[in-house]
Design a protein around this motif. Structure first.
Motif, PDB file in Angstrom:
ATOM      1  N   CYS A   1       6.175   0.170 -11.318  1.00  0.00           N
ATOM      2  CA  CYS A   1       6.805  -0.366 -10.114  1.00  0.00           C
ATOM      3  C   CYS A   1       7.125   0.743  -9.127  1.00  0.00           C
ATOM      4  O   CYS A   1       6.903   0.605  -7.926  1.00  0.00           O
ATOM      5  CB  CYS A   1       8.081  -1.133 -10.464  1.00  0.00           C
ATOM      6  SG  CYS A   1       7.776  -2.679 -11.322  1.00  0.00           S
ATOM      7  N   VAL A   2       7.653   1.842  -9.606  1.00  0.00           N
ATOM      8  CA  VAL A   2       7.995   2.975  -8.749  1.00  0.00           C
ATOM      9  C   VAL A   2       6.727   3.545  -8.120  1.00  0.00           C
ATOM     10  O   VAL A   2       6.677   3.816  -6.920  1.00  0.00           O
ATOM     11  CB  VAL A   2       8.763   4.057  -9.539  1.00  0.00           C
ATOM     12  CG1 VAL A   2       8.905   5.339  -8.742  1.00  0.00           C
ATOM     13  CG2 VAL A   2      10.135   3.531  -9.946  1.00  0.00           C
ATOM     14  N   ASN A   3       5.677   3.719  -8.921  1.00  0.00           N
ATOM     15  CA  ASN A   3       4.415   4.238  -8.402  1.00  0.00           C
ATOM     16  C   ASN A   3       3.821   3.306  -7.359  1.00  0.00           C
ATOM     17  O   ASN A   3       3.303   3.756  -6.340  1.00  0.00           O
ATOM     18  CB  ASN A   3       3.403   4.453  -9.536  1.00  0.00           C
ATOM     19  CG  ASN A   3       3.752   5.650 -10.389  1.00  0.00           C
ATOM     20  OD1 ASN A   3       4.489   6.530  -9.972  1.00  0.00           O
ATOM     21  ND2 ASN A   3       3.232   5.669 -11.608  1.00  0.00           N
ATOM     22  N   GLN A   4       3.881   1.992  -7.577  1.00  0.00           N
ATOM     23  CA  GLN A   4       3.342   1.028  -6.620  1.00  0.00           C
ATOM     24  C   GLN A   4       4.125   1.075  -5.315  1.00  0.00           C
ATOM     25  O   GLN A   4       3.553   1.015  -4.239  1.00  0.00           O
ATOM     26  CB  GLN A   4       3.351  -0.389  -7.205  1.00  0.00           C
ATOM     27  CG  GLN A   4       2.673  -1.403  -6.309  1.00  0.00           C
ATOM     28  CD  GLN A   4       1.214  -1.056  -6.046  1.00  0.00           C
ATOM     29  OE1 GLN A   4       0.476  -0.719  -6.962  1.00  0.00           O
ATOM     30  NE2 GLN A   4       0.803  -1.130  -4.806  1.00  0.00           N
ATOM     31  N   LYS A   5       5.444   1.199  -5.410  1.00  0.00           N
ATOM     32  CA  LYS A   5       6.274   1.269  -4.203  1.00  0.00           C
ATOM     33  C   LYS A   5       5.913   2.512  -3.400  1.00  0.00           C
ATOM     34  O   LYS A   5       5.805   2.446  -2.175  1.00  0.00           O
ATOM     35  CB  LYS A   5       7.756   1.284  -4.576  1.00  0.00           C
ATOM     36  CG  LYS A   5       8.667   1.287  -3.379  1.00  0.00           C
ATOM     37  CD  LYS A   5      10.123   1.253  -3.756  1.00  0.00           C
ATOM     38  CE  LYS A   5      10.960   1.297  -2.492  1.00  0.00           C
ATOM     39  NZ  LYS A   5      12.361   1.319  -2.739  1.00  0.00           N
ATOM     40  N   GLU A   6       5.712   3.632  -4.071  1.00  0.00           N
ATOM     41  CA  GLU A   6       5.328   4.864  -3.370  1.00  0.00           C
ATOM     42  C   GLU A   6       3.968   4.711  -2.706  1.00  0.00           C
ATOM     43  O   GLU A   6       3.777   5.151  -1.575  1.00  0.00           O
ATOM     44  CB  GLU A   6       5.315   6.046  -4.346  1.00  0.00           C
ATOM     45  CG  GLU A   6       6.693   6.494  -4.769  1.00  0.00           C
ATOM     46  CD  GLU A   6       6.667   7.581  -5.838  1.00  0.00           C
ATOM     47  OE1 GLU A   6       5.561   7.996  -6.274  1.00  0.00           O
ATOM     48  OE2 GLU A   6       7.763   8.008  -6.254  1.00  0.00           O
TER      49      GLU A   6
ATOM     50  N   GLN B   1       0.854   3.942   2.284  1.00  0.00           N
ATOM     51  CA  GLN B   1      -0.112   3.194   3.087  1.00  0.00           C
ATOM     52  C   GLN B   1       0.522   2.745   4.412  1.00  0.00           C
ATOM     53  O   GLN B   1      -0.126   2.793   5.458  1.00  0.00           O
ATOM     54  CB  GLN B   1      -0.639   1.995   2.310  1.00  0.00           C
ATOM     55  CG  GLN B   1      -1.835   1.357   2.973  1.00  0.00           C
ATOM     56  CD  GLN B   1      -2.490   0.301   2.104  1.00  0.00           C
ATOM     57  OE1 GLN B   1      -1.855  -0.287   1.235  1.00  0.00           O
ATOM     58  NE2 GLN B   1      -3.757   0.048   2.345  1.00  0.00           N
ATOM     59  N   ILE B   2       1.776   2.319   4.379  1.00  0.00           N
ATOM     60  CA  ILE B   2       2.465   1.941   5.611  1.00  0.00           C
ATOM     61  C   ILE B   2       2.591   3.161   6.523  1.00  0.00           C
ATOM     62  O   ILE B   2       2.336   3.064   7.732  1.00  0.00           O
ATOM     63  CB  ILE B   2       3.847   1.317   5.305  1.00  0.00           C
ATOM     64  CG1 ILE B   2       3.667  -0.060   4.672  1.00  0.00           C
ATOM     65  CG2 ILE B   2       4.693   1.219   6.573  1.00  0.00           C
ATOM     66  CD1 ILE B   2       4.939  -0.686   4.155  1.00  0.00           C
TER      67      ILE B   2
ATOM     68  N   PHE C   1       4.840  -5.658   8.337  1.00  0.00           N
ATOM     69  CA  PHE C   1       3.756  -5.597   7.368  1.00  0.00           C
ATOM     70  C   PHE C   1       3.970  -6.649   6.289  1.00  0.00           C
ATOM     71  O   PHE C   1       5.101  -6.874   5.865  1.00  0.00           O
ATOM     72  CB  PHE C   1       3.721  -4.226   6.689  1.00  0.00           C
ATOM     73  CG  PHE C   1       3.450  -3.091   7.635  1.00  0.00           C
ATOM     74  CD1 PHE C   1       2.156  -2.639   7.825  1.00  0.00           C
ATOM     75  CD2 PHE C   1       4.480  -2.491   8.333  1.00  0.00           C
ATOM     76  CE1 PHE C   1       1.903  -1.594   8.695  1.00  0.00           C
ATOM     77  CE2 PHE C   1       4.238  -1.446   9.206  1.00  0.00           C
ATOM     78  CZ  PHE C   1       2.931  -0.994   9.390  1.00  0.00           C
ATOM     79  N   LEU C   2       2.887  -7.285   5.857  1.00  0.00           N
ATOM     80  CA  LEU C   2       2.909  -8.231   4.741  1.00  0.00           C
ATOM     81  C   LEU C   2       2.056  -7.684   3.610  1.00  0.00           C
ATOM     82  O   LEU C   2       0.925  -7.253   3.845  1.00  0.00           O
ATOM     83  CB  LEU C   2       2.313  -9.578   5.154  1.00  0.00           C
ATOM     84  CG  LEU C   2       3.179 -10.550   5.924  1.00  0.00           C
ATOM     85  CD1 LEU C   2       2.368 -11.773   6.318  1.00  0.00           C
ATOM     86  CD2 LEU C   2       4.378 -10.964   5.117  1.00  0.00           C
ATOM     87  N   LYS C   3       2.566  -7.723   2.419  1.00  0.00           N
ATOM     88  CA  LYS C   3       1.803  -7.228   1.261  1.00  0.00           C
ATOM     89  C   LYS C   3       0.518  -8.019   1.082  1.00  0.00           C
ATOM     90  O   LYS C   3      -0.522  -7.455   0.755  1.00  0.00           O
ATOM     91  CB  LYS C   3       2.654  -7.285   0.004  1.00  0.00           C
ATOM     92  CG  LYS C   3       1.930  -6.680  -1.193  1.00  0.00           C
ATOM     93  CD  LYS C   3       2.864  -6.410  -2.319  1.00  0.00           C
ATOM     94  CE  LYS C   3       2.162  -5.729  -3.459  1.00  0.00           C
ATOM     95  NZ  LYS C   3       2.044  -4.314  -3.345  1.00  0.00           N
TER      96      LYS C   3
END
Length: 147
Positions: A19-24, A29-30, A121-123
């Motif tokens: 989860c932490v890696n995905q958030k980073e 990307q943003i 932004f939308l995921k």
């Protein structure tokens, strides 16, 4: 029994790590998309500006008006966009879970209301596309030079 306990703890730790890696990755990307946005504004690059914004072909003239307005005022807002670290906020403002990056531009020594530029932004669209661009403030009045 202890093996199950250790496996459970290991699985929990792995899921937190993912989860932490995905958030980073999402935030990276943003950040990249926001940088591309300001580069297209600086270069007055209509084609790439429209590619960055979801549904821009539908509202082509409104999007291009925003681009040209921001480009004309880029020298005034450049220092603000470069000096600020991008802050990504979670919001439900336009419905659904979104991310938002906001800039507030205040003209020094002016009574003109600040100009706000918000990028949503939308995921589900991917963070390499901007879902919505909102420019809030009296744009023509903000652009004029005060006496």
């Amino acid at each position: 029994m202890k093996i199950f306990k250790y496996i459970s703890i290991l699985l929990i730790l792995l899921s937190i790590s993912c989860c932490v890696n995905q958030k980073e990755k999402d935030e990276e990307q943003i950040n990249t998309t926001v940088q591309k946005f300001w580069i297209t504004v600086q270069n007055n690059d209509e084609e790439n500006y429209l590619k960055l914004i979801e549904g821009s072909e539908e509202y082509r003239f409104a999007m291009l008006y925003q681009l040209h307005y921001l480009n004309r005022n880029y020298s005034k807002i450049k220092a603000i966009t470069e000096s600020k670290e991008i802050q990504i906020k979670d919001t439900n403002e336009l419905g659904g879970s979104q991310k938002c990056v906001e800039y507030l531009f205040v003209k020094p020594n002016s009574t003109t209301e600040p100009l706000s530029v918000r990028l949503f932004f939308l995921k589900s669209l991917g963070y390499n596309k901007i879902f919505n661009v909102q420019i809030i403030g009296n744009m023509p009045k903000w652009e004029k030079k005060e006496l």
